[in-house]
Design a protein around this motif. Structure first.
Motif, PDB file in Angstrom:
ATOM      1  N   LYS A  84      -3.179  -7.156  -8.238  1.00 37.03           N
ATOM      2  CA  LYS A  84      -4.192  -6.345  -8.924  1.00 37.03           C
ATOM      3  C   LYS A  84      -4.748  -7.107 -10.135  1.00 37.03           C
ATOM      4  N   LEU A  87      -7.228  -9.611  -8.991  1.00 34.65           N
ATOM      5  CA  LEU A  87      -8.516  -8.992  -8.663  1.00 34.65           C
ATOM      6  C   LEU A  87      -9.281  -8.631  -9.942  1.00 34.65           C
ATOM      7  N   GLU A  88      -8.562  -8.125 -10.951  1.00 33.54           N
ATOM      8  CA  GLU A  88      -9.226  -7.762 -12.212  1.00 33.54           C
ATOM      9  C   GLU A  88      -9.850  -8.994 -12.862  1.00 33.54           C
ATOM     10  N   CYS A 113     -10.355  -4.640  -3.610  1.00 38.82           N
ATOM     11  CA  CYS A 113     -10.413  -3.812  -4.830  1.00 38.82           C
ATOM     12  C   CYS A 113     -10.133  -2.353  -4.483  1.00 38.82           C
ATOM     13  N   VAL A 118      -8.501  -0.990  -7.919  1.00 42.64           N
ATOM     14  CA  VAL A 118      -9.169  -1.594  -9.073  1.00 42.64           C
ATOM     15  C   VAL A 118     -10.433  -0.780  -9.298  1.00 42.64           C
TER      16      VAL A 118
END
Ligand code: HC1
Length: 574
Positions: A84, A87-88, A113, A118
């Motif tokens: 995560k 991805l952020e 996402c 996200v």
């Protein structure tokens, strides 16, 4: 086979597998972004991290090999949190204009996402680089604001295609993909193949959308709008509508095109039969005149552009035949225009092609038999899928329909053009028969089939020995050219297709995510559908085609005639 544990359960997997492969074999998916089998195994994006018992930190599953007794966890909180965060971080520099993105719904980043929750987009706003679009090339657009620096495009360009016109520029936060010295794509010898597009996980690179030009032509009452469909798109279009890879949707495709409103729905395969007539004749002329050998096929515009840009000394060896797309347009605006009493200027020819280089091909000089460009627009398979959706057509539920006549009925030879080796096999069928002077039993030349990058064969034809070779993907073509140039090999006839596997794997085909690409043999499945269609055809040699025979009789005279040269052949520039 070795014993492994994944998420507390014992499995087996072949020795030498990576964790990613071993998990997949046991139906466990591990997400990836940068990984592309064989060409981009760099373990850089860290989406595929997993825990391995005893390892000091998370490992990247795409490159980490399994060993006997290894204990792997793919679904712990630690793993999820790491993915995560990755991805952020990617999203923090990603242009999040997702609603109107060409890849919305088919974006690998968007999918991940969603899976990893996200959600709070505003949280990631911060300093960013702003990149201008590069829309200088005729076939594609690059928007680096959506690039996630996975380097899959770079790998496709340098490893598959050995062209290498893109790479990372600058360093650190300012790293971006582009050409040397920040040149635009139109300023470098890009061959327009689009292999970078089909591997891009996001909307950072995509074909130049020309669907509006086609909608406009369809609205114009003065225009007689003809569509022609390339051999391979009937076995790939279904993928855009979630049908299994290798499904032949020819009948539904024709029905959809008719509903969109084209005046005539014709088949490029018919023009492929003409290409064979002209190319086989050109080959036999070279046999009589002792060369120049080898003769290279000329239907793949990516290959032709490569030859012109990188090997101009080989131009005399290129067949002068236009590609089937262009032969089709030329016949539509001459023979068909005359027959139907329509002014060539009022005929608008649209090609539906698996290929972005076809967009470049329609702009080539010396491809205007009636004084107007032979073809007006080349759309990719993906653009056609968008037109079908926009027109509100429920593709999967359509009843099959058949092509219009007179340019709708091709032989099996025309179908197999879409796979590597297909043009060669089609040409051999007709050349062998022409040399023999009578009908031959042998139709299949299986030595030139299959997905090897380079294939070669020798055939005895009525006392003549013919050495042939086939290469697909410019990386393979380059290797073959080296062997020819060094004198190690001497061939009479060589087929080269710009994309690995031929048009079935062209840069205009439906985009399959890496999660499919890395594990499904797209090329073989798509090609199998074409060979199966060929097998079922009553007529399998181009010279047997009734429409080909008729047009030669009433218009073109004979293969290689002056008129055929004027209409169906072209020239090259270095
Ligand atoms: Fe091809 Fe061809 S086979 S080049 O691969 O010779 O694009 O499908 O249409 O023109 O016929 C592509 C495919 C295509 C041409 C033909």
């Amino acid at each position: 086979e070795v014993m492994i544990t994944i998420n507390g359960k014992i499995w087996t997997a072949p020795e030498g597998s990576t964790i990613l492969e071993a998990a997949r074999i046991n139906n466990i998916e591990i997400p990836t972004l940068c990984f592309l089998k064989e060409i981009n195994e760099i373990g850089a994006c860290r989406m595929c991290v997993v825990e391995v018992k005893g390892a000091r930190s998370l490992v990247t599953a795409c490159v980490y090999p399994i060993s006997e007794g290894i204990e792997i966890t793919t679904n712990s909180k630690k793993v999820f949190d790491s993915r995560k965060t990755t991805l952020e971080l990617i999203l923090s520099t990603h242009e999040r204009k997702c609603l109107s993105c060409i890849r919305s719904g088919n974006c690998e980043l968007q999918k991940l996402c969603k899976e990893f929750n996200v959600a709070d987009e505003d949280y990631f706003n911060g300093e960013n680089c702003e990149y201008e679009f590069d829309d200088s090339a005729v076939h594609m657009v690059r928007n680096n604001n959506k690039c996630i620096l996975c380097r899959r495009c770079v790998a496709a360009c340098s490893k598959w295609q050995a062209v290498g016109v893109i790479g990372p520029n600058n360093r650190g936060f300012k790293t971006h993909i582009g050409s040397a010295y920040e040149q635009n794509l139109s300023e470098v010898p890009c061959i327009s193949c689009g292999q970078c597009i089909v591997v891009c996980p996001t909307g950072a690179i995509h074909e130049k959308d020309q669907t509006q030009e086609v909608w406009d032509a369809l609205e114009d009452p003065r225009k007689h709008v003809i569509v022609q469909t390339a051999p391979s798109i009937r076995v790939t279009l279904g993928e855009a509508f979630h049908l299994p890879v290798g499904t032949n949707v020819e009948g539904k495709m024709v029905a959809a095109l008719r509903r969109i409103g084209f005046n005539k729905v014709f088949d490029t395969n018919v023009a492929a039969d003409f290409t064979i007539m002209e190319e086989a004749n050109e080959f036999l002329e070279r046999v009589s005149n002792n060369g120049p050998f080898p003769m290279f096929t000329s239907c793949s515009p990516g290959w032709v552009k490569y030859c012109e840009s990188y090997h101009p000394e080989l131009i005399p060896n290129l067949s002068t035949c236009k590609s089937p797309q262009q032969m089709f347009g030329a016949l539509a605006k001459t023979w068909y225009a005359e027959k139907e009493g329509i002014e060539p200027k009022d005929i608008f020819v649209v090609g539906i092609m698996p290929c972005t280089a076809k967009k470049f091909e329609v702009t080539r000089e010396d491809e205007a038999a009636a004084g107007y460009s032979d073809c007006d627009v080349a759309l990719t398979t993906r653009e056609l899928a968008r037109m079908i959706d926009k027109a509100g057509i429920r593709f999967v539920d359509l009843e099959d329909e058949t092509f219009d006549n007179p340019l709708g009925e091709a032989t099996g030879a025309g179908y197999i053009f879409g796979a590597t080796g297909g043009v060669m096999e089609a040409a051999l069928r007709t050349a062998a028969e022409t040399l023999a002077g009578h009908s031959l039993e042998q139709v299949e030349f299986t030595e030139v089939r299959g997905m090897s990058g380079i294939k070669e064969a020798t055939y005895e034809m009525s006392g003549a020995t013919v050495n042939v070779a086939v290469a697909s993907g410019i990386g393979n073509a380059k290797k073959l050219l080296k062997r020819i140039e060094s004198g190690e090999k001497a061939y009479h006839f060589v087929e080269i297709m710009g994309c690995p596997g031929g048009c079935i794997n062209g840069g205009g085909q439906p985009v399959q995510p890496a999660s499919v690409r890395n594990f499904v043999d797209l090329k073989t499945k798509r090609a199998a559908a074409l060979y199966s269609e060929d097998k079922d055809k009553g007529l399998r040699k181009s010279n047997e085609s009734p429409i080909v025979q008729k047009i030669y009789q009433e218009f073109l005279e004979k293969p290689g005639s002056l008129k055929a040269h004027h209409i169906l052949h072209t020239s090259y520039r270095d």
